[in-house]
Enzyme design. Sequence first.
Site, PDB file in Angstrom:
ATOM      1  N   ARG A 121      -5.410  17.937   3.706  1.00 38.35           N
ATOM      2  CA  ARG A 121      -5.232  17.318   5.032  1.00 38.35           C
ATOM      3  C   ARG A 121      -6.272  16.249   5.325  1.00 38.35           C
ATOM      4  NH1 ARG A 121      -4.742  22.512   6.188  1.00 38.35           N
ATOM      5  NH2 ARG A 121      -2.599  23.299   6.209  1.00 38.35           N
ATOM      6  N   LYS A 143      -3.873   0.964   6.621  1.00 34.30           N
ATOM      7  CA  LYS A 143      -2.529   1.297   6.121  1.00 34.30           C
ATOM      8  C   LYS A 143      -2.627   1.697   4.655  1.00 34.30           C
ATOM      9  CE  LYS A 143       0.396  -1.957   8.593  1.00 34.30           C
ATOM     10  NZ  LYS A 143       1.524  -2.863   8.317  1.00 34.30           N
ATOM     11  N   GLU A 185      -3.084 -14.822   1.453  1.00 32.45           N
ATOM     12  CA  GLU A 185      -3.321 -14.050   2.693  1.00 32.45           C
ATOM     13  C   GLU A 185      -4.434 -14.694   3.523  1.00 32.45           C
ATOM     14  OE1 GLU A 185      -1.158 -11.755   3.208  1.00 32.45           O
ATOM     15  OE2 GLU A 185      -0.474 -11.218   1.184  1.00 32.45           O
ATOM     16  N   LYS A 226      -8.827  -9.950  10.491  1.00 27.48           N
ATOM     17  CA  LYS A 226      -7.934  -8.789  10.422  1.00 27.48           C
ATOM     18  C   LYS A 226      -8.489  -7.646  11.282  1.00 27.48           C
ATOM     19  CE  LYS A 226      -5.041  -5.883   7.576  1.00 27.48           C
ATOM     20  NZ  LYS A 226      -4.604  -5.434   6.252  1.00 27.48           N
ATOM     21  N   GLU A 236       0.233  -0.953  15.111  1.00 27.58           N
ATOM     22  CA  GLU A 236       1.295  -1.935  14.944  1.00 27.58           C
ATOM     23  C   GLU A 236       2.414  -1.816  15.973  1.00 27.58           C
ATOM     24  OE1 GLU A 236       2.477  -2.538  10.923  1.00 27.58           O
ATOM     25  OE2 GLU A 236       3.531  -4.390  11.420  1.00 27.58           O
ATOM     26  N   ARG A 240      -0.316  -6.924  15.862  1.00 28.50           N
ATOM     27  CA  ARG A 240      -0.514  -6.820  14.406  1.00 28.50           C
ATOM     28  C   ARG A 240       0.633  -7.470  13.644  1.00 28.50           C
ATOM     29  NH1 ARG A 240      -3.226  -1.676  11.248  1.00 28.50           N
ATOM     30  NH2 ARG A 240      -3.100  -2.570   9.173  1.00 28.50           N
ATOM     31  N   ASN A 244       2.451 -10.649   9.667  1.00 28.59           N
ATOM     32  CA  ASN A 244       3.658 -10.823   8.846  1.00 28.59           C
ATOM     33  C   ASN A 244       4.029 -12.289   8.668  1.00 28.59           C
ATOM     34  OD1 ASN A 244       4.253  -8.119   8.284  1.00 28.59           O
ATOM     35  ND2 ASN A 244       5.099  -7.862  10.340  1.00 28.59           N
ATOM     36  N   HIS A 247       5.789 -13.498   5.650  1.00 28.70           N
ATOM     37  CA  HIS A 247       6.174 -12.302   4.906  1.00 28.70           C
ATOM     38  C   HIS A 247       7.639 -11.921   5.077  1.00 28.70           C
ATOM     39  CE1 HIS A 247       1.972 -11.950   4.028  1.00 28.70           C
ATOM     40  NE2 HIS A 247       2.144 -10.828   3.355  1.00 28.70           N
ATOM     41  N   HIS A 251       8.957 -11.344   1.491  1.00 27.59           N
ATOM     42  CA  HIS A 251       9.480 -10.065   0.979  1.00 27.59           C
ATOM     43  C   HIS A 251      10.894 -10.233   0.437  1.00 27.59           C
ATOM     44  CE1 HIS A 251       6.472  -7.725   3.691  1.00 27.59           C
ATOM     45  NE2 HIS A 251       6.003  -7.842   2.474  1.00 27.59           N
ATOM     46  N   HIS A 263       3.427 -11.715  -5.325  1.00 28.08           N
ATOM     47  CA  HIS A 263       3.457 -11.616  -3.864  1.00 28.08           C
ATOM     48  C   HIS A 263       2.880 -12.882  -3.217  1.00 28.08           C
ATOM     49  CE1 HIS A 263       3.380  -9.744   0.077  1.00 28.08           C
ATOM     50  NE2 HIS A 263       2.102 -10.014   0.188  1.00 28.08           N
TER      51      HIS A 263
HETATM   52  N1  NAD Z   1      -2.507  -1.549   2.920  1.00 25.97           N
HETATM   53  C1  NAD Z   1      -2.371  -2.800   3.273  1.00 25.97           C
HETATM   54  O1  NAD Z   1      -2.634  -3.174   4.411  1.00 25.97           O
HETATM   55  C2  NAD Z   1      -1.911  -3.792   2.258  1.00 25.97           C
HETATM   56  C3  NAD Z   1      -1.962  -5.162   2.535  1.00 25.97           C
HETATM   57  C4  NAD Z   1      -1.581  -6.050   1.545  1.00 25.97           C
HETATM   58  C5  NAD Z   1      -1.130  -5.581   0.311  1.00 25.97           C
HETATM   59  N2  NAD Z   1      -1.089  -4.231   0.085  1.00 25.97           N
HETATM   60  C6  NAD Z   1      -0.655  -3.701  -1.214  1.00 25.97           C
HETATM   61  O2  NAD Z   1      -1.590  -4.125  -2.184  1.00 25.97           O
HETATM   62  C7  NAD Z   1      -0.953  -4.197  -3.450  1.00 25.97           C
HETATM   63  C8  NAD Z   1      -1.336  -5.495  -4.103  1.00 25.97           C
HETATM   64  O3  NAD Z   1      -2.742  -5.522  -4.257  1.00 25.97           O
HETATM   65  P1  NAD Z   1      -3.414  -6.374  -5.427  1.00 25.97           P
HETATM   66  O4  NAD Z   1      -2.896  -7.744  -5.393  1.00 25.97           O
HETATM   67  O5  NAD Z   1      -4.857  -6.142  -5.369  1.00 25.97           O
HETATM   68  O6  NAD Z   1      -2.745  -5.706  -6.730  1.00 25.97           O
HETATM   69  P2  NAD Z   1      -3.316  -4.738  -7.847  1.00 25.97           P
HETATM   70  O7  NAD Z   1      -4.074  -3.616  -7.270  1.00 25.97           O
HETATM   71  O8  NAD Z   1      -2.188  -4.431  -8.743  1.00 25.97           O
HETATM   72  O9  NAD Z   1      -4.368  -5.679  -8.594  1.00 25.97           O
HETATM   73  C9  NAD Z   1      -3.889  -6.836  -9.277  1.00 25.97           C
HETATM   74  C10 NAD Z   1      -4.278  -6.776 -10.760  1.00 25.97           C
HETATM   75  O10 NAD Z   1      -5.651  -7.073 -10.885  1.00 25.97           O
HETATM   76  C11 NAD Z   1      -6.319  -6.031 -11.574  1.00 25.97           C
HETATM   77  N3  NAD Z   1      -7.677  -6.019 -11.037  1.00 25.97           N
HETATM   78  C12 NAD Z   1      -8.064  -5.678  -9.787  1.00 25.97           C
HETATM   79  N4  NAD Z   1      -9.379  -5.917  -9.645  1.00 25.97           N
HETATM   80  C13 NAD Z   1      -9.827  -6.421 -10.826  1.00 25.97           C
HETATM   81  C14 NAD Z   1     -11.086  -6.877 -11.289  1.00 25.97           C
HETATM   82  N5  NAD Z   1     -12.159  -6.928 -10.492  1.00 25.97           N
HETATM   83  N6  NAD Z   1     -11.167  -7.305 -12.575  1.00 25.97           N
HETATM   84  C15 NAD Z   1     -10.066  -7.323 -13.383  1.00 25.97           C
HETATM   85  N7  NAD Z   1      -8.852  -6.927 -12.985  1.00 25.97           N
HETATM   86  C16 NAD Z   1      -8.736  -6.480 -11.716  1.00 25.97           C
HETATM   87  C17 NAD Z   1      -5.484  -4.814 -11.353  1.00 25.97           C
HETATM   88  O11 NAD Z   1      -5.670  -3.863 -12.371  1.00 25.97           O
HETATM   89  C18 NAD Z   1      -4.082  -5.407 -11.385  1.00 25.97           C
HETATM   90  O12 NAD Z   1      -3.673  -5.583 -12.711  1.00 25.97           O
HETATM   91  C19 NAD Z   1       0.533  -4.067  -3.197  1.00 25.97           C
HETATM   92  O13 NAD Z   1       0.949  -2.781  -3.577  1.00 25.97           O
HETATM   93  C20 NAD Z   1       0.660  -4.239  -1.689  1.00 25.97           C
HETATM   94  O14 NAD Z   1       1.741  -3.515  -1.157  1.00 25.97           O
HETATM   95  C21 NAD Z   1      -1.464  -3.347   1.024  1.00 25.97           C
HETATM   96 ZN    ZN Z   2       0.909  -9.991   1.903  1.00 33.35          ZN
END
Ligand code: NAD
Ligand code: ZN
Length: 361
Positions: A121, A143, A185, A226, A236, A240, A244, A247, A251, A263
């Site tokens: 939990r 999130k 972003e 942010k 949200e 917030r 988007n 987006h 999306h 993305h």
């Molecule tokens: N929670 C939220 O508010 C929120 C907001 C935006 C996106 N997201 C989510 O985030 C995800 C995308 O995040 P992302 O773009 O970081 O993708 P990711 O976590 O897949 O990272 C991108 C790539 O870079 C690599 N990587 C990360 N840091 C590294 C480093 N320092 N050195 C070498 N390689 C590295 C990872 O292994 C991966 O291959 C999606 O799933 C999306 O839905 C969430």
């Molecule tokens: Zn985004």
Amino acid sequence: MPFETVEVPAIRPYPVVVGPGLDLGGIVSDTIEPGPCAIFTDSMVGPLHAARVQGALEGAGWTVLGTIEVPSGESSKSIEAYADALGRLARLGLTREGTIFALGGGVVGDLGGFVAGTYLRGVDLVMLPTSFLAMVDSAVGGKVGIDLPEGKNLVGAFVRPRLVAADLDWLATLPEREISNGLAETIKMGLLSGADFFDDLGLIGAARAGDLDALLTLVLDSVSFKAMVVAEDELEGGLRAILNYGHTVGHALEAAADYNLQHGQAVAVGMLVAASLSRERFDRDLTDVHEDLLDAAGLPHRVPGVPLERALLAMGRDKKRSAADGSAWHRFVLLEEIGKPVRNVPVSGEEVSEAIGARVE
Ligand SMILES: NC(=O)c1ccc[n+]([C@@H]2O[C@H](COP(=O)([O-])OP(=O)(O)OC[C@H]3O[C@@H](n4cnc5c(N)ncnc54)[C@H](O)[C@@H]3O)[C@@H](O)[C@H]2O)c1
Ligand SMILES: [Zn+2]
């Protein structure tokens, strides 16, 4: 170069510490009493950075019970990976007093955060974002969640970390295109914010070249913006939704391309579509401003080959569409001016089709 801290004024506030060469052990232990913990990471980041993080934590009195590594990439945001991670934590013997350190990009943050929020939990969560996107966006805001075969981010929760610590040195190993993706972003938030943040977008070129001052400025601007939006509207209900921007269409483009589109690229084009819809509504043409920023970030102006019909179909399924009268009107975040976003602007299906059509061929 000293580190900087932004306080996120959430329901339970937490600090975001940003800088190169962070004294991680000291920074973490200032916020949380050292104790048992697990490091959550992925197969790319783990081999590069987990050992040093473990060393820093152990040097500050933490007991690292183990490191849980998931395969790098979005496919790890699955029910299977989630269940597997919970089982591994239980076998490590992490108790209610334990802490999970999510060391990685947005995938690790979203999955690791959801694990931290639900295992027993909820145990303490520290976000250690290593991708530019995670630093400027996903690690802040609370999130977390995973995907279903039916769609992205369909399962999740709001889980506030106790602390976010972003060491800019981690970015040295990040592939260049991932910096571009994260910059999408930052550009989005700079356009929404206006003022000094918008001016700082002039640092994008230097940031891409690895300039630490430029990276620090852009991460701090993004996190502060942010944090401000999230503080106003953590769960949200309203404001917030401005995050988007770009987006709604972004999306849809990702889905239409069967997720074979980055993305950041999808959001880049989504913002250009929003810019042309904004021009129709508000008689102010910000297309060039958008295009110049996207050029600086190494992001595209169009995504040829994405089928328009499929993008429009995906738009119809977008959960953020307002279906009040069942017609093909969409609700958009548009820009009246730089720094002046307008939410919930109704746009007809024909207008959307025309604006997307100009960007997918
Ligand atoms: N929670 C939220 O508010 C929120 C907001 C935006 C996106 N997201 C989510 O985030 C995800 C995308 O995040 P992302 O773009 O970081 O993708 P990711 O976590 O897949 O990272 C991108 C790539 O870079 C690599 N990587 C990360 N840091 C590294 C480093 N320092 N050195 C070498 N390689 C590295 C990872 O292994 C991966 O291959 C999606 O799933 C999306 O839905 C969430
Ligand atoms: Zn985004």
